[in-house]
Design a protein around this motif. Structure first.
Motif, PDB file in Angstrom:
ATOM      1  N   THR A   1      11.978   5.873  -9.819  1.00 15.25           N
ATOM      2  CA  THR A   1      11.604   5.454  -8.464  1.00 15.25           C
ATOM      3  C   THR A   1      10.291   4.675  -8.478  1.00 15.25           C
ATOM      4  OG1 THR A   1      12.740   7.369  -7.525  1.00 15.25           O
ATOM      5  CG2 THR A   1      11.075   6.304  -6.140  1.00 15.25           C
ATOM      6  N   ILE A   2       9.318   5.187  -9.207  1.00 14.40           N
ATOM      7  CA  ILE A   2       8.026   4.492  -9.313  1.00 14.40           C
ATOM      8  C   ILE A   2       8.237   3.130  -9.980  1.00 14.40           C
ATOM      9  CG2 ILE A   2       5.710   4.560 -10.326  1.00 14.40           C
ATOM     10  CD1 ILE A   2       5.940   7.670 -10.199  1.00 14.40           C
ATOM     11  N   ARG A   3       9.087   3.107 -10.996  1.00 11.68           N
ATOM     12  CA  ARG A   3       9.388   1.852 -11.690  1.00 11.68           C
ATOM     13  C   ARG A   3       9.961   0.816 -10.716  1.00 11.68           C
ATOM     14  NH1 ARG A   3      14.413   0.553 -15.062  1.00 11.68           N
ATOM     15  NH2 ARG A   3      13.815  -1.391 -16.059  1.00 11.68           N
TER      16      ARG A   3
ATOM     17  N   GLU B   1       0.836  -1.202   0.000  1.00 11.84           N
ATOM     18  CA  GLU B   1       0.000   0.000   0.000  1.00 11.84           C
ATOM     19  C   GLU B   1       0.875   1.258   0.000  1.00 11.84           C
ATOM     20  OE1 GLU B   1      -3.336   2.301  -0.262  1.00 11.84           O
ATOM     21  OE2 GLU B   1      -3.159   0.151  -0.565  1.00 11.84           O
ATOM     22  N   LEU B   2       1.949   1.245   0.776  1.00 12.00           N
ATOM     23  CA  LEU B   2       2.857   2.393   0.800  1.00 12.00           C
ATOM     24  C   LEU B   2       3.516   2.614  -0.557  1.00 12.00           C
ATOM     25  CD1 LEU B   2       4.576   2.014   4.286  1.00 12.00           C
ATOM     26  CD2 LEU B   2       3.021   3.827   3.536  1.00 12.00           C
ATOM     27  N   VAL B   3       3.910   1.531  -1.216  1.00 14.05           N
ATOM     28  CA  VAL B   3       4.515   1.647  -2.546  1.00 14.05           C
ATOM     29  C   VAL B   3       3.525   2.278  -3.518  1.00 14.05           C
ATOM     30  CG1 VAL B   3       5.329   0.298  -4.544  1.00 14.05           C
ATOM     31  CG2 VAL B   3       6.202  -0.209  -2.257  1.00 14.05           C
ATOM     32  N   LEU B   4       2.289   1.844  -3.464  1.00 16.49           N
ATOM     33  CA  LEU B   4       1.269   2.383  -4.368  1.00 16.49           C
ATOM     34  C   LEU B   4       0.931   3.844  -4.042  1.00 16.49           C
ATOM     35  CD1 LEU B   4      -1.029  -0.746  -4.669  1.00 16.49           C
ATOM     36  CD2 LEU B   4       0.568   0.144  -6.379  1.00 16.49           C
ATOM     37  N   GLU B   5       0.901   4.194  -2.760  1.00 14.62           N
ATOM     38  CA  GLU B   5       0.668   5.584  -2.372  1.00 14.62           C
ATOM     39  C   GLU B   5       1.789   6.475  -2.895  1.00 14.62           C
ATOM     40  OE1 GLU B   5       0.136   6.072   1.854  1.00 14.62           O
ATOM     41  OE2 GLU B   5      -1.569   4.699   1.891  1.00 14.62           O
ATOM     42  N   GLU B   6       3.022   6.015  -2.742  1.00 14.14           N
ATOM     43  CA  GLU B   6       4.168   6.790  -3.230  1.00 14.14           C
ATOM     44  C   GLU B   6       4.134   6.920  -4.754  1.00 14.14           C
ATOM     45  OE1 GLU B   6       6.537   8.578  -1.587  1.00 14.14           O
ATOM     46  OE2 GLU B   6       5.280   8.145   0.146  1.00 14.14           O
ATOM     47  N   ALA B   7       3.708   5.867  -5.424  1.00 14.19           N
ATOM     48  CA  ALA B   7       3.594   5.925  -6.882  1.00 14.19           C
ATOM     49  C   ALA B   7       2.555   6.966  -7.288  1.00 14.19           C
ATOM     50  CB  ALA B   7       3.227   4.553  -7.443  1.00 14.19           C
ATOM     51  N   GLU B   8       1.418   6.978  -6.612  1.00 14.62           N
ATOM     52  CA  GLU B   8       0.387   7.978  -6.897  1.00 14.62           C
ATOM     53  C   GLU B   8       0.902   9.392  -6.649  1.00 14.62           C
ATOM     54  OE1 GLU B   8      -3.092   6.924  -4.580  1.00 14.62           O
ATOM     55  OE2 GLU B   8      -4.095   6.223  -6.394  1.00 14.62           O
ATOM     56  N   SER B   9       1.604   9.578  -5.544  1.00 13.06           N
ATOM     57  CA  SER B   9       2.163  10.897  -5.230  1.00 13.06           C
ATOM     58  C   SER B   9       3.174  11.320  -6.287  1.00 13.06           C
ATOM     59  CB  SER B   9       2.846  10.878  -3.855  1.00 13.06           C
ATOM     60  OG  SER B   9       1.918  10.658  -2.846  1.00 13.06           O
ATOM     61  N   GLY B  10       4.006  10.382  -6.717  1.00 10.83           N
ATOM     62  CA  GLY B  10       4.996  10.672  -7.746  1.00 10.83           C
ATOM     63  C   GLY B  10       4.348  11.072  -9.061  1.00 10.83           C
TER      64      GLY B  10
ATOM     65  N   TYR C   1      -4.155   3.021 -13.617  1.00 15.34           N
ATOM     66  CA  TYR C   1      -3.715   1.665 -13.304  1.00 15.34           C
ATOM     67  C   TYR C   1      -3.340   1.540 -11.826  1.00 15.34           C
ATOM     68  CZ  TYR C   1      -0.676  -2.441 -13.192  1.00 15.34           C
ATOM     69  OH  TYR C   1      -0.100  -3.637 -12.875  1.00 15.34           O
ATOM     70  N   ILE C   2      -2.583   2.488 -11.326  1.00 14.75           N
ATOM     71  CA  ILE C   2      -2.153   2.418  -9.924  1.00 14.75           C
ATOM     72  C   ILE C   2      -3.343   2.575  -8.987  1.00 14.75           C
ATOM     73  CG2 ILE C   2      -0.775   3.629  -8.170  1.00 14.75           C
ATOM     74  CD1 ILE C   2       1.465   3.588 -10.257  1.00 14.75           C
ATOM     75  N   ASP C   3      -4.258   3.459  -9.337  1.00 14.08           N
ATOM     76  CA  ASP C   3      -5.469   3.600  -8.536  1.00 14.08           C
ATOM     77  C   ASP C   3      -6.264   2.295  -8.536  1.00 14.08           C
ATOM     78  OD1 ASP C   3      -7.393   5.189  -6.988  1.00 14.08           O
ATOM     79  OD2 ASP C   3      -8.675   4.974  -8.760  1.00 14.08           O
ATOM     80  N   SER C   4      -6.330   1.647  -9.683  1.00 15.50           N
ATOM     81  CA  SER C   4      -7.027   0.354  -9.773  1.00 15.50           C
ATOM     82  C   SER C   4      -6.332  -0.706  -8.927  1.00 15.50           C
ATOM     83  CB  SER C   4      -7.094  -0.118 -11.225  1.00 15.50           C
ATOM     84  OG  SER C   4      -7.859   0.769 -12.001  1.00 15.50           O
ATOM     85  N   LEU C   5      -4.999  -0.685  -8.906  1.00 11.69           N
ATOM     86  CA  LEU C   5      -4.246  -1.640  -8.079  1.00 11.69           C
ATOM     87  C   LEU C   5      -4.534  -1.436  -6.600  1.00 11.69           C
ATOM     88  CD1 LEU C   5      -0.625  -1.893  -9.530  1.00 11.69           C
ATOM     89  CD2 LEU C   5      -2.307  -3.722  -9.329  1.00 11.69           C
ATOM     90  N   ARG C   6      -4.688  -0.192  -6.205  1.00 12.36           N
ATOM     91  CA  ARG C   6      -4.983   0.077  -4.794  1.00 12.36           C
ATOM     92  C   ARG C   6      -6.333  -0.495  -4.407  1.00 12.36           C
ATOM     93  NH1 ARG C   6      -3.891   5.796  -2.607  1.00 12.36           N
ATOM     94  NH2 ARG C   6      -4.058   4.632  -0.670  1.00 12.36           N
TER      95      ARG C   6
ATOM     96  N   SER D   1       3.929  -2.639 -16.110  1.00 15.29           N
ATOM     97  CA  SER D   1       3.924  -1.228 -15.728  1.00 15.29           C
ATOM     98  C   SER D   1       5.354  -0.707 -15.575  1.00 15.29           C
ATOM     99  CB  SER D   1       3.115  -0.994 -14.454  1.00 15.29           C
ATOM    100  OG  SER D   1       3.655  -1.716 -13.375  1.00 15.29           O
ATOM    101  N   ALA D   2       6.266  -1.545 -15.100  1.00 14.35           N
ATOM    102  CA  ALA D   2       7.672  -1.138 -14.997  1.00 14.35           C
ATOM    103  C   ALA D   2       8.246  -0.828 -16.378  1.00 14.35           C
ATOM    104  CB  ALA D   2       8.492  -2.225 -14.307  1.00 14.35           C
TER     105      ALA D   2
END
Length: 153
Positions: free
Chosen positions: A69-71, A30-39, A123-128, A82-83
């Motif tokens: 970083t997101i990758r 969840e933290l990884v996905l939150e950081e990806a969204e923020s990025g 995509y990231i929102d869907s993953l969350r 996605s990477a």
């Protein structure tokens, strides 16, 4: 089952440890996905500032680093498609936007690139919401990047 009290206690401890480990893993994901969204939100702001400043590259100098970083996060989550999209995005920034001096061409490229970023964001929102999200959502990003000359490999 005919289990001794000691064996039952050991099984309960093992189950408890597995539950805790799974919970900690879910929190990390969840933290990884939150950081990806923020990025991605930061990247969108940087691109907007870049366009509004008449393409001053100072606004997008850190975008490739953020994409990398997101990758890395997507690699940790075993999201290779996605990477790969993020890698192509990073290449586009480094090889095209940071080196282009033709505002008319940049404006058109930014529209396609924005489609790729929005697709990644979706995509990231869907993953969350659901870790089993289908990667086909990334097709828009792949098509946008291919149109820019940065096909996803």
């Amino acid at each position: 089952m005919n289990l001794s009290d000691e064996r039952l206690a050991k099984l309960n401890a093992t189950s408890r440890d597995e539950i805790i480990a799974n919970s900690q893993l879910a929190e990390a994901e969840e933290l990884v996905l939150e950081e990806a969204e923020s990025g991605l939100a930061m990247i969108k702001r940087a691109l907007t500032s870049y366009a509004e400043s008449n393409y001053d590259v100072g606004h997008i100098k850190n975008v490739a680093t953020t994409l990398t970083t997101i990758r890395g996060g997507m690699i940790l989550l075993n999201r290779s498609r996605s990477a790969a999209v993020l890698h192509s995005c990073s290449r586009f920034i480094e090889e095209s936007l940071l080196k282009s001096e033709q505002p008319a061409a940049v404006r058109h490229m930014l529209e396609n690139f924005a489609d790729a970023i929005i697709s990644l964001e979706y995509y990231i929102d869907s993953l969350r919401q659901d870790r089993n999200t289908d990667d086909s959502v990334l097709q828009v990003a792949e098509e946008s990047l291919a149109a820019l000359g940065y096909p996803v490999n």
